[in-house]
Write an enzyme that holds these catalytic residues in place. Structure first.
Site, PDB file in Angstrom:
ATOM      1  N   PHE A 183       2.533   8.244  -1.229  1.00  0.00           N
ATOM      2  CA  PHE A 183       1.739   7.177  -1.034  1.00  0.00           C
ATOM      3  C   PHE A 183       0.197   7.528  -1.522  1.00  0.00           C
ATOM      4  CE2 PHE A 183       5.742   5.633   0.331  1.00  0.00           C
ATOM      5  CZ  PHE A 183       5.767   5.921   1.799  1.00  0.00           C
TER       6      PHE A 183
ATOM      7  N   TRP B 177       0.905  -1.134   0.166  1.00  0.00           N
ATOM      8  CA  TRP B 177      -0.038  -0.131  -0.036  1.00  0.00           C
ATOM      9  C   TRP B 177       0.862   1.273  -0.054  1.00  0.00           C
ATOM     10  CZ3 TRP B 177      -0.095   4.044   3.491  1.00  0.00           C
ATOM     11  CH2 TRP B 177      -1.558   5.023   3.514  1.00  0.00           C
ATOM     12  N   HIS B 178       2.051   1.267   0.774  1.00  0.00           N
ATOM     13  CA  HIS B 178       2.983   2.466   0.835  1.00  0.00           C
ATOM     14  C   HIS B 178       3.611   2.800  -0.581  1.00  0.00           C
ATOM     15  CE1 HIS B 178       2.759   1.824   5.116  1.00  0.00           C
ATOM     16  NE2 HIS B 178       2.897   2.899   5.246  1.00  0.00           N
ATOM     17  N   GLY B 179       3.939   1.797  -1.300  1.00  0.00           N
ATOM     18  CA  GLY B 179       4.450   2.228  -2.536  1.00  0.00           C
ATOM     19  C   GLY B 179       4.498   1.033  -3.691  1.00  0.00           C
TER      20      GLY B 179
END
Lengths: 466, 415
Positions: free
Chosen positions: A466, A317-319
């Site tokens: 993000f 989800w962060h990247g």
């Protein structure tokens, strides 16, 4: 529009003026909705259509889910989740999937190079949580689109969270939106606290961190360690600073947003760390991913697997990059190990022991978190490996360049953690009351301090990417 | 009445918080330096004043009776050989104590060396925020104040600043070349500004630090674009030629030191610029010895030396030279001034004490000169290069324009 910019100050002043002047609740809601459109459009007007589509689609589908029963209800929910995840995959992960397929299978598709809409990870999750809560019966579908749209377009948390739930935000729209002196004072100080963390601490450390992580092979083990510790403080102050500013702005306008951080670096174990770090995301993952997967109800092995899956997807989800995935995997493994460790030790847990064991427990937790941050921050996997090897003493040599400001900042961060730990049991925390002369002096000194001690160069907010 | 009470309360609280920050800034960040207008030298630190600056490193500054960051100058003693170092903040030595600056280090390295005058004294007359135009325009003032026997000027790229009218001493382009213009800030100040100066408002840390912080945030890029916009490449290069010729004419005994810029990547120097090459050509043409620190720094870095730029509270290769950087400059100059084989055919001599050529030769101090047809002023600098060929032929050197005895020895007796 960054919160630290003059343009935002003018924008917010206009928004507040409108809220003060308008009388009717619906007019105020539409005014805030318009403000959100302008705020998001200032970043990139092209993606207004995307976020507008999300708000309309999930609003309509929420109504249908509320009306439907049985299998249809489930199918509608699945449709909602699929469409939202499809948006996320196309705009955020398409190039990641293409480049991964290229490496694994040798397919040579050209990269789509789609621009990442700012805040997509946040508003997609919020929209999904709205429909899921309706499905679960925790929320009644809203009949007014403007109210629901404000939930998506609420500008303080649009671009970098916290991830809010419809069940927390929407009921607040039933109460009159008022700007009160108390909210102005508390919200203003929250905003100032966030500004202090961002401009005075995070931006000052970013120069040194960026320098070492740009080319870690050039620097010695001591410098890499320092840069990693500095990054752990930088990312905390940057992200929690943004969250504080968002919460403060919302408070000024009369809204309550949930706290996103709760002194994460005093955690004595990884499970506790994730109860304190990015609380809105970790609770979202717990409620909408970990528990539906079975949580800890399907046996020990399945529990560890669920933790691993949840944290891996949390990392993703962060990247859109494998080192974020690796960071998530490490966190998942750490949580699984801690869970196993708890089940073995039982009543002899360090949290219930004397301070020597607590110190050891804290050291192990913080060191593990720092090692994981290496994968989060490094520009590439080889760089991350270089950093880790240097930190464990595997690669000698390199320039030893120490970060002077860290020597002053680190004790301050530790002290603020310890003080805030004591203060969080009080009702309004550490809030200065301008009615008292001494508090007014402190307030002025605080504002002047933010100006005098702020870094010359402002780095972008880390979680904007993000 | 309640409103008045409220206003008084708010103003008092603000003033008290300002006072607290004034004390704190003076402890941890900066003690502002008081300035005054000197009729000969312009906007200068007040003589015998002190300050502290923690922007880069942490250093206390004290200024002598002339307003320079150095020991008291005093009257020139008989037999004293004075080396005057001019430049900007790079020479003044921000971020470190005066003992670590290159003029002081050079003095230590020169004293006691065989052949070097016993009373050699290296003076630091650098002024932060100035350009080499000050060295050109104020040469008479510097020479009358210090009576130097040798002048060392540190120059850097950024020659466009010479034409920046914001500077008190700057160039104006004319048909034939350039001319130096002196534009004292004091004369252009309004009454309010002069009153603010007399009331020492800028001497308050909150005012000085606060204003400079604002400037640092907003004007860094604006200043660069303003200076660059004022001069194109050809004007800049012409200014380099003109500057070197003027310096050679105004300071009969001159050495230039070129300090390159650092790259923005914090891991080394910026690439060689056309300005640097032009400076080398101009110095060769006018016979001015030039020490190019690029080679010294690169050799030191290759040998594993610490970065010569950067302090504990800044980044490596950023900002002003640190103690190591100053040490490199001092060593390079000391080698050049005392070992003729490093710079073929040239060593330095002082003959003010009137000793005979023979005694000078015995002392091993030599200087020599040779002609140059490329210097724009058409004159020959007394301290000039000789080729190895002429050295090997055992030439006796000539006398300087001022009658200074310049002679050279054979290999024995070299410094």
């Amino acid at each position: 529009m960054l919160f630290t910019s003059v343009q935002f100050a003018c924008f917010f002043a206009i928004v507040l003026t409108g809220l003060a002047v308008l009388r009717k609740q619906n007019h105020k809601i539409r005014w805030l909705l318009a403000a959100g459109v302008v705020f998001y459009g200032a970043w990139n007007w092209r993606f207004l259509a995307l976020i507008g589509f999300t708000s309309v689609f999930d609003f309509c589908l929420g109504i249908q889910i509320g009306k439907a029963t049985g299998a249809l209800k489930k199918r509608l929910l699945v449709l909602d989740i699929c469409v939202n995840l499809l948006l996320l995959c196309v705009f955020k992960y398409l190039d990641f999937f293409i480049s991964t397929a290229d490496v694994l299978f040798g397919v040579h598709f050209s990269l789509a190079r789609i621009m990442l809409p700012i805040g997509i990870s946040f508003f997609v999750f919020e929209a999904m949580s709205y429909c899921i809560d309706i499905y679960r019966g925790k929320l009644v579908p809203y009949s007014r689109w403007d109210h629901f749209a404000l939930f998506i377009f609420f500008f303080p948390r649009m671009v970098a969270g916290p991830i809010i739930r419809g069940s927390d935000f929407l009921p607040q729209l039933r109460s009159p939106i008022r700007i009160t002196a108390h909210n102005l004072n508390v919200g203003g100080q929250m905003f100032l606290l966030g500004l202090t963390k961002k401009l005075v601490i995070a931006d000052r450390l970013s120069d040194f961190v960026d320098l070492v992580y740009a080319n870690p092979a050039l620097y010695s083990s001591a410098s890499v360690w320092q840069a990693t510790i500095a990054y752990s403080i930088q990312i905390y102050c940057d992200f929690s600073g943004y969250s504080d500013m968002a919460i403060g702005l919302a408070k000024i306008m009369g809204f309550e947003l949930p706290a996103n951080f709760r002194l994460p670096y005093i955690a004595l174990n990884l499970t506790d760390f994730w109860r304190r770090w990015h609380i809105s995301l970790s609770s979202w993952l717990r409620d909408y991913l970990y528990i539906p997967l079975g949580g800890n109800r399907k046996g020990v092995t399945r529990t560890y697997l669920n933790l691993l899956i949840t944290m891996t997807l949390g990392g993703l989800w962060h990247g859109a990059s494998w080192h974020f995935v690796l960071w998530g995997v490490l966190q998942g493994l750490g949580l699984a190990v801690h869970k196993a460790y708890r089940s073995i030790l039982g009543p002899r847990l360090p949290e219930k022991s004397g301070w020597p064991l607590k110190v050891v427990s804290w050291t192990v937790t913080y060191t593990f978190v720092c090692f994981c941050w290496v994968f989060f921050r490094a520009q590439s996997f080889p760089d991350a490996v270089t950093c880790v090897v240097k930190m464990v003493g595997g690669l000698a040599g390199g320039l030893t360049w120490l970060c002077g400001p860290l020597a002053a900042i680190a004790p301050l961060v530790v002290l603020s953690h310890l003080l805030a730990g004591r203060m969080q049991h009080q009702k309004d925390g550490l809030v200065l009351a301008p009615a008292y002369f001494s508090h007014l002096v402190l307030l002025f000194a605080w504002v002047l301090g933010v100006y005098f001690m702020s870094a010359t160069r402002t780095a972008p907010f880390i979680y904007f990417q993000f | 009445m309640p409103y008045l009470r409220f206003v008084v309360k708010v103003c008092s609280a603000f003033v008290i918080s300002l006072a607290c920050w004034e004390c704190l800034l003076r402890l941890i960040a900066e003690q502002p330096l008081p300035y005054h207008h000197d009729p000969k030298l312009g906007w200068m630190p007040v003589p015998l004043s002190r300050c502290m600056d923690a922007r880069e490193g942490y250093a206390h500054f004290s200024f002598n009776e002339l307003g320079f960051r150095d020991d008291p100058v005093g009257v020139k003693a008989p037999g004293e050989f004075r080396v005057l170092c001019l430049g900007d903040s790079y020479v003044e030595g921000g971020g470190m104590g005066p003992a670590q600056t290159y003029p002081r280090r050079l003095q230590c390295l020169l004293r006691g060396r065989p052949g070097v005058p016993r009373l050699v004294r290296v003076l630091n007359a650098a002024r932060a925020g100035t350009t080499v135009a000050f060295s050109v325009g104020l040469s008479d003032a510097y020479k009358s104040l210090f009576q130097p026997d040798l002048v060392i000027i540190m120059v850097r790229d950024g020659w466009g600043d010479l034409l920046d009218p914001v500077q008190e001493v700057h160039y104006a382009a004319t048909g034939a070349g350039f001319k130096v213009k002196t534009d004292w800030h004091w004369e252009h100040m309004s009454k309010a500004q002069r009153l603010a100066v007399r009331m020492h408002l800028r001497d308050l840390a909150v005012v000085h630090y606060g204003l400079r912080h604002l400037i640092d945030i907003r004007e860094a890029s604006q200043r660069a674009s303003r200076a660059a916009g004022k001069s194109d490449a050809s004007t800049r290069l012409a200014a380099i030629d003109w500057t070197v010729a003027e310096l050679a004419h105004r300071y009969p005994h001159l050495v230039l030191v070129h300090m390159p810029y650092t790259a923005g990547t914090h891991d080394g120097l910026a690439p060689v610029s056309p300005d640097e090459l032009r400076l080398a050509d101009a110095c060769k043409g006018c016979g001015v010895p030039l020490v190019r620190m690029r080679g010294e720094i690169e050799r030191d870095a290759a040998a594993g030396g610490m970065p010569p730029f950067g302090f504990a509270n800044t980044l490596p290769w950023e900002g002003h030279p640190n103690a190591h950087g100053h040490d490199l400059v001092a060593r390079a100059l000391a080698r050049m001034l005392t070992a003729p084989d490093v710079l073929p055919g040239w060593t330095l001599l002082s003959a003010r004490d009137g000793r005979s050529a023979a005694s000078h030769a015995a002392a091993g101090m030599v200087g020599s000169r040779g002609p140059s047809a490329r210097c724009p002023r058409g004159k020959v600098n007394p301290t000039m290069l000789l080729t190895d060929k002429r050295l090997n032929k055992g030439h006796r050197a000539a006398y300087s324009d001022s009658g200074r005895l310049l002679c050279r020895t054979a290999c024995k007796g070299r410094l």
